[in-house]
Design a protein around this motif. Sequence first.
Motif, mmCIF file in Angstrom:
data_model
loop_
_atom_site.group_PDB
_atom_site.id
_atom_site.type_symbol
_atom_site.label_atom_id
_atom_site.label_comp_id
_atom_site.label_asym_id
_atom_site.label_seq_id
_atom_site.Cartn_x
_atom_site.Cartn_y
_atom_site.Cartn_z
ATOM 1 N N UNK A 137 0.830 -1.203 0.000
ATOM 2 C CA UNK A 137 0.000 0.000 0.000
ATOM 3 C C UNK A 137 0.868 1.257 0.000
ATOM 4 N N UNK A 138 1.956 1.236 0.750
ATOM 5 C CA UNK A 138 2.839 2.393 0.841
ATOM 6 C C UNK A 138 3.952 2.359 -0.208
ATOM 7 N N UNK A 139 3.774 1.577 -1.258
ATOM 8 C CA UNK A 139 4.670 1.513 -2.413
ATOM 9 C C UNK A 139 6.041 0.919 -2.135
ATOM 10 N N UNK A 140 6.189 0.117 -1.095
ATOM 11 C CA UNK A 140 7.453 -0.578 -0.880
ATOM 12 C C UNK A 140 7.481 -1.801 -1.785
ATOM 13 N N UNK A 141 8.670 -2.230 -2.153
ATOM 14 C CA UNK A 141 8.770 -3.401 -3.027
ATOM 15 C C UNK A 141 8.580 -4.665 -2.196
ATOM 16 N N UNK B 207 -0.410 7.552 7.019
ATOM 17 C CA UNK B 207 0.856 7.133 7.623
ATOM 18 C C UNK B 207 0.599 5.989 8.600
ATOM 19 N N UNK B 208 1.652 5.241 8.885
ATOM 20 C CA UNK B 208 1.588 4.146 9.856
ATOM 21 C C UNK B 208 2.799 4.281 10.770
ATOM 22 N N UNK B 209 2.529 4.478 12.054
ATOM 23 C CA UNK B 209 3.587 4.675 13.048
ATOM 24 C C UNK B 209 3.508 3.580 14.103
ATOM 25 N N UNK C 224 10.063 4.935 21.644
ATOM 26 C CA UNK C 224 9.099 5.960 21.242
ATOM 27 C C UNK C 224 8.476 5.651 19.895
ATOM 28 N N UNK C 225 7.318 6.249 19.664
ATOM 29 C CA UNK C 225 6.574 6.015 18.421
ATOM 30 C C UNK C 225 7.262 6.740 17.277
ATOM 31 N N UNK C 226 7.514 6.010 16.204
ATOM 32 C CA UNK C 226 8.169 6.554 15.016
ATOM 33 C C UNK C 226 7.475 6.017 13.772
ATOM 34 N N UNK C 227 7.761 6.640 12.634
ATOM 35 C CA UNK C 227 7.247 6.166 11.352
ATOM 36 C C UNK C 227 7.815 4.787 11.096
ATOM 37 N N UNK C 228 6.993 3.898 10.556
ATOM 38 C CA UNK C 228 7.440 2.551 10.231
ATOM 39 C C UNK C 228 7.904 2.480 8.782
ATOM 40 N N UNK C 229 8.596 1.402 8.458
ATOM 41 C CA UNK C 229 9.232 1.273 7.160
ATOM 42 C C UNK C 229 9.352 -0.214 6.819
ATOM 43 N N UNK C 230 9.479 -0.514 5.520
ATOM 44 C CA UNK C 230 9.675 -1.887 5.055
ATOM 45 C C UNK C 230 11.147 -2.098 4.754
ATOM 46 N N UNK C 231 11.752 -3.073 5.405
ATOM 47 C CA UNK C 231 13.154 -3.418 5.184
ATOM 48 C C UNK C 231 13.207 -4.450 4.059
ATOM 49 N N UNK C 232 13.739 -4.037 2.889
ATOM 50 C CA UNK C 232 13.799 -4.927 1.728
ATOM 51 C C UNK C 232 14.680 -6.143 1.967
ATOM 52 N N UNK D 190 16.172 0.626 6.395
ATOM 53 C CA UNK D 190 15.037 1.391 5.873
ATOM 54 C C UNK D 190 15.490 2.376 4.809
ATOM 55 N N UNK D 191 14.885 2.257 3.648
ATOM 56 C CA UNK D 191 15.111 3.205 2.561
ATOM 57 C C UNK D 191 13.953 4.203 2.602
ATOM 58 N N UNK D 192 14.224 5.477 2.348
ATOM 59 C CA UNK D 192 13.169 6.493 2.399
ATOM 60 C C UNK D 192 11.998 6.172 1.486
ATOM 61 N N UNK D 193 12.249 5.467 0.390
ATOM 62 C CA UNK D 193 11.174 5.109 -0.536
ATOM 63 C C UNK D 193 10.230 4.077 0.064
ATOM 64 N N UNK D 194 10.651 3.394 1.126
ATOM 65 C CA UNK D 194 9.846 2.344 1.735
ATOM 66 C C UNK D 194 9.186 2.759 3.044
ATOM 67 N N UNK D 195 9.213 4.050 3.347
ATOM 68 C CA UNK D 195 8.561 4.542 4.570
ATOM 69 C C UNK D 195 7.049 4.397 4.432
ATOM 70 N N UNK D 196 6.390 4.107 5.528
ATOM 71 C CA UNK D 196 4.941 3.915 5.519
ATOM 72 C C UNK D 196 4.230 5.267 5.591
ATOM 73 N N UNK D 197 4.293 5.983 4.482
ATOM 74 C CA UNK D 197 3.578 7.245 4.316
ATOM 75 C C UNK D 197 3.231 7.383 2.843
ATOM 76 N N UNK D 198 1.990 7.792 2.593
ATOM 77 C CA UNK D 198 1.517 7.925 1.217
ATOM 78 C C UNK D 198 0.732 9.215 1.093
ATOM 79 N N UNK D 199 0.879 9.867 -0.042
ATOM 80 C CA UNK D 199 0.157 11.110 -0.300
ATOM 81 C C UNK D 199 1.040 12.321 -0.059
ATOM 82 N N UNK D 200 0.536 13.486 -0.449
ATOM 83 C CA UNK D 200 1.323 14.709 -0.267
ATOM 84 C C UNK D 200 1.464 15.068 1.212
ATOM 85 N N UNK D 201 2.469 15.866 1.504
ATOM 86 C CA UNK D 201 2.703 16.310 2.873
ATOM 87 C C UNK D 201 1.614 17.295 3.289
ATOM 88 N N UNK D 202 0.995 17.076 4.454
ATOM 89 C CA UNK D 202 -0.062 17.988 4.903
ATOM 90 C C UNK D 202 0.502 19.385 5.173
#
Length: 185
Positions: free
Chosen positions: A80-84, A115-117, A124-132, A145-157
Amino acid sequence: MSERSSSRAQTTIDFAIGAGVFLLAVAFVVAFVPSMLSPFAGGGQEDTVVADRVASQLVGGTLSAPETPYRVDGECAAAFFDASVAGDPDCEFDTDASTVNERVGVSDRVRLNVTLDGDRTGDGVERLCWDDDERRIVEADASGCDDANRFEAGPTPPTDSSSVVVAWRTVSLAGETAQLEVRVW
């Protein structure tokens, strides 16, 4: 004896009743006229509905199996968050969709951020990421964690938080508690 006649018939009680009726009429106009015109004026009420609907849709079946809502599947979340993700995960959204709006079925006119944290390491609570490399979910500051695999989608609020509506859901992700946030503006 002189007769006293007065052409004035108003008393203090009459004045008080008249002023009270006038104030009630003004209060009615101020309270109800804006709501009668609301379909024709811009507002944030529809943003609240969209944020809540998208958050419920994501945790109720899009990122989890419908029989186990609020238990997010890690590979579906990564896709969903465009990670491979290896293979083609069996997810309830179009994995070929190019935008987050297409994945959740919302018009492109709506600005949407998801986003998914979580707290995977106890610091502490942080942004989650997919480790390829490890094929698992980690915190965004982890080495895999690569920045492209961070669990955030859509433009910055926008930074003006008064124009952003947020809906969040607490979910289970890989056996741990995580926080899904949907922002609409």
